[in-house]
Write a protein that holds these residues in place. Structure first.
Motif, PDB file in Angstrom:
ATOM      1  N   PRO A  81       0.814  -1.216   0.000  1.00  0.00           N
ATOM      2  CA  PRO A  81       0.000   0.000   0.000  1.00  0.00           C
ATOM      3  C   PRO A  81       0.849   1.268   0.000  1.00  0.00           C
ATOM      4  O   PRO A  81       0.363   2.354  -0.298  1.00  0.00           O
ATOM      5  CB  PRO A  81      -0.782  -0.105   1.312  1.00  0.00           C
ATOM      6  N   HIS A  82       2.139   1.144   0.345  1.00  0.00           N
ATOM      7  CA  HIS A  82       2.971   2.342   0.483  1.00  0.00           C
ATOM      8  C   HIS A  82       4.442   1.934   0.395  1.00  0.00           C
ATOM      9  O   HIS A  82       4.805   0.830   0.817  1.00  0.00           O
ATOM     10  CB  HIS A  82       2.684   3.005   1.843  1.00  0.00           C
ATOM     11  N   ILE A  83       5.270   2.838  -0.102  1.00  0.00           N
ATOM     12  CA  ILE A  83       6.676   2.499  -0.324  1.00  0.00           C
ATOM     13  C   ILE A  83       7.430   2.212   0.983  1.00  0.00           C
ATOM     14  O   ILE A  83       8.367   1.420   1.004  1.00  0.00           O
ATOM     15  CB  ILE A  83       7.370   3.609  -1.162  1.00  0.00           C
ATOM     16  N   THR A  84       6.973   2.801   2.093  1.00  0.00           N
ATOM     17  CA  THR A  84       7.696   2.593   3.356  1.00  0.00           C
ATOM     18  C   THR A  84       7.687   1.110   3.760  1.00  0.00           C
ATOM     19  O   THR A  84       8.650   0.620   4.336  1.00  0.00           O
ATOM     20  CB  THR A  84       7.103   3.422   4.511  1.00  0.00           C
ATOM     21  N   PHE A  85       6.594   0.396   3.432  1.00  0.00           N
ATOM     22  CA  PHE A  85       6.504  -1.026   3.803  1.00  0.00           C
ATOM     23  C   PHE A  85       7.400  -1.914   2.935  1.00  0.00           C
ATOM     24  O   PHE A  85       7.696  -3.048   3.280  1.00  0.00           O
ATOM     25  CB  PHE A  85       5.064  -1.535   3.685  1.00  0.00           C
ATOM     26  N   MET A  86       7.799  -1.375   1.774  1.00  0.00           N
ATOM     27  CA  MET A  86       8.616  -2.163   0.842  1.00  0.00           C
ATOM     28  C   MET A  86      10.040  -2.313   1.320  1.00  0.00           C
ATOM     29  O   MET A  86      10.731  -3.268   0.978  1.00  0.00           O
ATOM     30  CB  MET A  86       8.695  -1.419  -0.492  1.00  0.00           C
ATOM     31  N   ASN A  87      10.464  -1.318   2.074  1.00  0.00           N
ATOM     32  CA  ASN A  87      11.852  -1.214   2.479  1.00  0.00           C
ATOM     33  C   ASN A  87      12.367  -2.453   3.212  1.00  0.00           C
ATOM     34  O   ASN A  87      13.538  -2.783   3.144  1.00  0.00           O
ATOM     35  CB  ASN A  87      11.997   0.036   3.344  1.00  0.00           C
ATOM     36  N   GLN A  88      11.452  -3.154   3.899  1.00  0.00           N
ATOM     37  CA  GLN A  88      11.890  -4.352   4.631  1.00  0.00           C
ATOM     38  C   GLN A  88      12.185  -5.534   3.697  1.00  0.00           C
ATOM     39  O   GLN A  88      12.874  -6.478   4.085  1.00  0.00           O
ATOM     40  CB  GLN A  88      10.844  -4.762   5.665  1.00  0.00           C
TER      41      GLN A  88
END
Ligand code: AMP
Ligand code: MG
Length: 315
Positions: free
Chosen positions: A61-68
């Protein structure tokens, strides 16, 4: 029989349970499962009868969650700013600590990721709180679905799919553009709604073209036979036969076909992409010997349309 519903909480409930849910996106309908759950991911492959060497796109839903899960490179940031949420998929280096099922990425050390723009699916992804693996919600190698009804028609007897979220007709109509950012020169793996020209104009990034191959594991979506209707489909037709169904484009339609549908009477490629899979499905009927498709201009979105048609066609 899958339930067709607009109940987003029910979708989240099923996903948390490890079950599959068909979701609307702006490109085509996807069949989603918890990307960190091996069983859910295995069920996606089983439902679609998809070869397991063909990796899935992971949706956030958002790029911040992809970072992991992936390394967000500088080029990825640029493309994300310009096009997300939207019909663009990026192949990025997978992080070692990522919990995404290796089955979802076919054991590769890269992951294909995307943020879709359909508001219902974004809401489900936010509430679910985990990424989902979501390929198109159709049997592998067949025509992609652009409505809840298309999904239902394919899987009405399959207990692996209990729920279809109805978000209306997909407004883009063909799959996302895929770019590989794990190679020295960013590579276009699959043409889509977002064209190489647009990418260059908005970000200055120039893409290398991917040539089609039968079994290249880097771009398995590029398998030569894909999107195939049951009856044969022929390209670049200007004189249809009387037992053929014509898939027309533009204002000047040749006579002679048994029946015809027009992708865009005004010759608009956006409209043609939106109508492409739904019209192929409507013409895919034993009443006709085959589907004859008129030439589609090889410019802009026409590249993606021609790519899908070429792989839906008979040699
Ligand atoms: P589909 O979900 O059926 O539209 O297809 C997804 C496509 O994404 C695959 O067939 C691949 O072409 C591409 N893909 C997914 N993961 C990767 C990856 N790690 N590397 C390259 N391509 C990928
Ligand atoms: Mg597909």
């Amino acid at each position: 029989m899958p339930e067709i519903s607009t109940d987003l909480d029910l979708a989240v409930h099923y996903l948390k349970d490890g079950a599959l849910v068909a979701l609307p996106t702006e490109t085509v309908y996807g069949v989603a499962g918890d990307a960190t759950n091996d069983k859910a991911v295995a069920n996606i492959f089983a439902l679609k009868k998809r070869p397991e060497f063909n990796p899935l796109i992971i949706h956030y839903p958002h790029i911040t969650f992809m970072n992991q899960d992936v390394e967000i490179t500088e080029l990825a940031k640029k493309l994300a700013n310009a096009f997300w949420p939207g019909p663009l998929t990026l192949v990025l280096p997978r992080r070692q600590e990522s919990k995404i099922s290796f089955l979802a990425s076919a054991g590769l050390d890269t992951l294909a990721v995307r943020i879709p723009s359909h508001p219902m699916t974004l809401q489900i992804l936010r509430n679910f709180g985990k990424p989902v693996a979501a390929p198109s919600a159709n049997p592998s190698s067949k025509v992609s679905p652009t409505s809840a009804q298309h999904v239902f028609d394919s899987f009405k007897n399959n207990p692996l799919l209990p729920l279809i979220i109805d978000g209306g007709a997909c407004h883009v109509g063909i799959e996302s553009t895929i770019i590989d950012l794990t190679v020295p020169i960013p590579k276009l793996l699959r043409p889509g709604k977002i064209t190489a020209e647009e990418i260059k104009n908005l970000t200055g990034i120039v893409l290398e073209n991917q040539s089609h191959s039968k079994s290249n594991p880097k771009a398995p979506g590029q398998l030569k036979v894909h999107y195939a209707p049951h009856i044969p489909l022929y390209l670049n037709c200007t004189a249809p036969k009387k037992d053929q169904a014509l898939l027309a484009f533009g204002p000047h339609i040749p006579k002679g076909a048994a029946y015809s549908l027009n992708l865009s009477p005004s010759g608009n490629l956006n409209e043609a992409a939106t109508n492409l899979f739904a019209m192929i499905r409507l013409l895919d009927n034993d009443r006709y010997a085959s589907i004859a498709v008129m030439p589609i201009p090889k410019e802009g979105l026409g590249h993606a349309i021609n790519d899908r048609l070429k792989r839906a066609a008979q040699e």
